[in-house]
Design a protein around this motif. Structure first.
Motif, PDB file in Angstrom:
ATOM      1  N   THR A  15       0.821  -1.205   0.000  1.00  0.00           N
ATOM      2  CA  THR A  15       0.000   0.000   0.000  1.00  0.00           C
ATOM      3  C   THR A  15       0.856   1.257   0.000  1.00  0.00           C
ATOM      4  O   THR A  15       2.036   1.238   0.364  1.00  0.00           O
ATOM      5  CB  THR A  15      -0.916   0.023   1.236  1.00  0.00           C
ATOM      6  N   ILE A  42       1.727 -12.027   1.386  1.00  0.00           N
ATOM      7  CA  ILE A  42       0.471 -11.366   1.025  1.00  0.00           C
ATOM      8  C   ILE A  42      -0.579 -12.396   0.616  1.00  0.00           C
ATOM      9  O   ILE A  42      -1.769 -12.259   0.926  1.00  0.00           O
ATOM     10  CB  ILE A  42       0.713 -10.345  -0.104  1.00  0.00           C
ATOM     11  N   ASP A  67       0.780  -4.480   5.588  1.00  0.00           N
ATOM     12  CA  ASP A  67      -0.107  -4.243   4.455  1.00  0.00           C
ATOM     13  C   ASP A  67      -1.460  -4.912   4.680  1.00  0.00           C
ATOM     14  O   ASP A  67      -2.520  -4.306   4.478  1.00  0.00           O
ATOM     15  CB  ASP A  67       0.549  -4.786   3.181  1.00  0.00           C
ATOM     16  N   ARG A  68      -1.440  -6.161   5.128  1.00  0.00           N
ATOM     17  CA  ARG A  68      -2.691  -6.883   5.355  1.00  0.00           C
ATOM     18  C   ARG A  68      -3.507  -6.240   6.471  1.00  0.00           C
ATOM     19  O   ARG A  68      -4.736  -6.079   6.345  1.00  0.00           O
ATOM     20  CB  ARG A  68      -2.402  -8.339   5.698  1.00  0.00           C
ATOM     21  N   SER A  70      -3.510  -3.170   7.461  1.00  0.00           N
ATOM     22  CA  SER A  70      -4.049  -1.873   7.049  1.00  0.00           C
ATOM     23  C   SER A  70      -5.210  -2.030   6.078  1.00  0.00           C
ATOM     24  O   SER A  70      -6.136  -1.207   6.053  1.00  0.00           O
ATOM     25  CB  SER A  70      -2.942  -1.026   6.409  1.00  0.00           C
ATOM     26  N   ARG A  71      -5.188  -3.096   5.274  1.00  0.00           N
ATOM     27  CA  ARG A  71      -6.286  -3.335   4.333  1.00  0.00           C
ATOM     28  C   ARG A  71      -7.522  -3.879   5.046  1.00  0.00           C
ATOM     29  O   ARG A  71      -8.653  -3.694   4.571  1.00  0.00           O
ATOM     30  CB  ARG A  71      -5.843  -4.337   3.258  1.00  0.00           C
ATOM     31  N   ASN A  72      -7.315  -4.593   6.119  1.00  0.00           N
ATOM     32  CA  ASN A  72      -8.426  -5.181   6.883  1.00  0.00           C
ATOM     33  C   ASN A  72      -8.437  -4.567   8.282  1.00  0.00           C
ATOM     34  O   ASN A  72      -8.220  -5.247   9.280  1.00  0.00           O
ATOM     35  CB  ASN A  72      -8.267  -6.700   6.966  1.00  0.00           C
TER      36      ASN A  72
END
Length: 464
Positions: A15, A42, A67-68, A70-72
């Motif tokens: 991200t 990922i 990253d994971r 922050s996405r969820n």
């Protein structure tokens, strides 16, 4: 082995906020272990990641995990965590937690570290709010679980850094107890520079169809490290160490000893030679260890004397030398020790002192690493040592000066294909008041009349 080649971090699918944090931290291009591991993490795959020390393994698992998360986005579970990272030492745990904070700046994710040597009450209060990422040493985590201060039923990803040591006999019982409390449906990541066969088979019990990511043969050392071996009688090691430290090319060094008492003894000998140094080992409190490392990293103390607790997780920019005062009992530790230098593209020098009784160990290290450490013409382990000669120069007495040390370590070798770290201008500040190194580190051990610290003796925890 799964291999994925990417040209830069952006092509890995991370991200924007993480890319911004990596750029601010000075990361411009992924290393091979990062190129291969990040896409697999990922995807949610279990991974065994093997790479040399100093090649960026922490970022390889931290960036995609951030990253994971922050996405969820979701609140940190109360008295729980979504990601659990286990590390064998306090120093490594601290460095991992700091790295997560650096890579995840601006993501509003809560990172908590718990380890032995610190007051448990404050850690319990931190965990009341929960954590997105919990970095822990096994012994302290077990303590917190027994006090019902933390629950692991919300863990989505379990990470073992320095997995070979985590799966060793000293940690395996704690690790199994922890794994029983982590959901069976999870992602598991193992990262290390070495993976002995016995440990590799044990690792399989924690993993599901793992992808192996290996960017170099296990137990190999960085090519930018110049290897030197000095064959020396055990009583002459201290004098030889002083001589090596006074070499103008040495700016800073970590000196590894086999025992805690031995580390304290080396600090005493260096203090008598007006060389500032500080020791860290399992008998030091957490605050003493933190202050010692801070003084060393800041350059206020040029020499850090340590047991193998410092062989993993300590990153010092531009560390020029690692000196194995004693060879490690476990050959794999040699790889981790010398990996403290030649990090992030720098070069370095590793000097190993080898006494008569350590020659079989040196032979085992050569077999493990594939390096030819002993110079040509020196047979291992039966070649007799050259006996110490007469002191040279203006020194007189018992031969403890430079001449005696040089004679005791008459053979020096360099591995084939190694690259010299070059000579450096400037020398570390050595002189100061007796015991200056210890004072700089904040150690509170009782002083003897000559200013040297008296070693403290008490039982060391498994997660030192």
């Amino acid at each position: 082995m799964t291999k994925v080649i990417m040209s830069d971090f952006q092509s890995l699918g991370l991200t924007g906020r993480i890319l911004t944090s990596l750029t601010k931290a000075g990361y411009t291009a992924p290393t091979p272990i990062q190129e291969q591991a990040i896409p697999l993490v990922i995807q949610g795959r279990d991974i065994v990641g093997l790479a040399q020390t100093g090649t960026g393994k922490t970022l390889a698992f931290a960036a995609p995990i951030l990253d994971r998360l922050s996405r969820n986005a979701s609140p940190a579970p109360v008295r729980g965590t979504r990601v659990l990272v286990l590390a064998p030492t306090r120093e490594l745990a601290g460095q991992i937690a700091t790295s997560f904070g650096t890579y995840g700046a601006g993501l509003n994710l809560r990172v908590v570290m718990v380890c032995g040597g610190a007051k448990i009450g404050g850690q319990i209060r931190q965990l009341e709010r929960g954590a997105h990422i919990l970095v822990a040493t096994p012994g302290r985590l077990i303590d917190l679980m027994e006090q019902r201060a933390v629950s692991l039923d919300k863990v989505e990803t379990l990470i073992l850094d320095e997995a070979d040591q985590m799966l060793d006999l000293g940690f395996i019982h704690a690790l199994r107890a922890i794994a029983k409390n982590v959901p069976s449906k999870r992602q598991t990541l193992f990262f290390s520079a070495t993976m002995p066969k016995a440990v590799e088979s044990l690792a399989a019990t924690f993993l599901r169809n793992p992808a192996e990511v290996s960017v170099a043969p296990p137990a190999t050392t960085a090519g930018r490290i110049e290897q030197r071996v000095c064959f020396v009688e055990q009583p002459e090691k201290a004098s030889l160490l002083i001589e090596k430290i006074r070499d103008p090319e040495l700016r800073s060094a970590i000196v590894f000893t086999r025992t805690k008492h031995g580390a304290d003894g080396v600090v005493k000998r260096l203090a008598k030679a007006d060389i500032d140094s500080v020791a860290i080992h399992g008998n030091k409190s957490q605050s003493q260890r933190e202050k010692a490392l801070e003084a060393f990293k800041a350059g206020r103390v040029p020499i850090l004397v340590a047991t193998d607790i410092a062989a993993r997780g300590i990153h010092v920019d531009a560390l020029t030398h690692v000196i194995n005062y004693d060879l490690p009992d476990v050959p794999e530790q040699f790889v981790h020790r010398i990996g403290r230098t030649a990090r992030a593209g720098n070069s370095g020098v590793a000097i190993s002192f080898c006494s008569r009784d350590e020659r079989p160990t040196l032979r085992a290290i050569e077999k493990l690493t594939g390096l030819k450490l002993a110079p040509n013409g020196v047979s291992l382990p039966d070649e007799p040592l050259r006996k110490p000669g007469k002191p040279q120069g203006n020194r007189s007495g018992n031969g403890g000066g430079r001449g005696g040390a040089r004679s005791g370590g008459g053979y020096q070798g360099q591995s084939s294909g190694s690259q010299s770290g070059g000579s450096h201008s400037g020398r570390p500040h050595r002189k100061g008041p007796p015991g200056g190194g210890a004072n700089a580190s904040g150690q509170n051990s009782q002083r003897s009349s000559n200013g040297a610290a008296r070693p403290r003796r008490f039982k060391e925890r498994a997660d030192a």
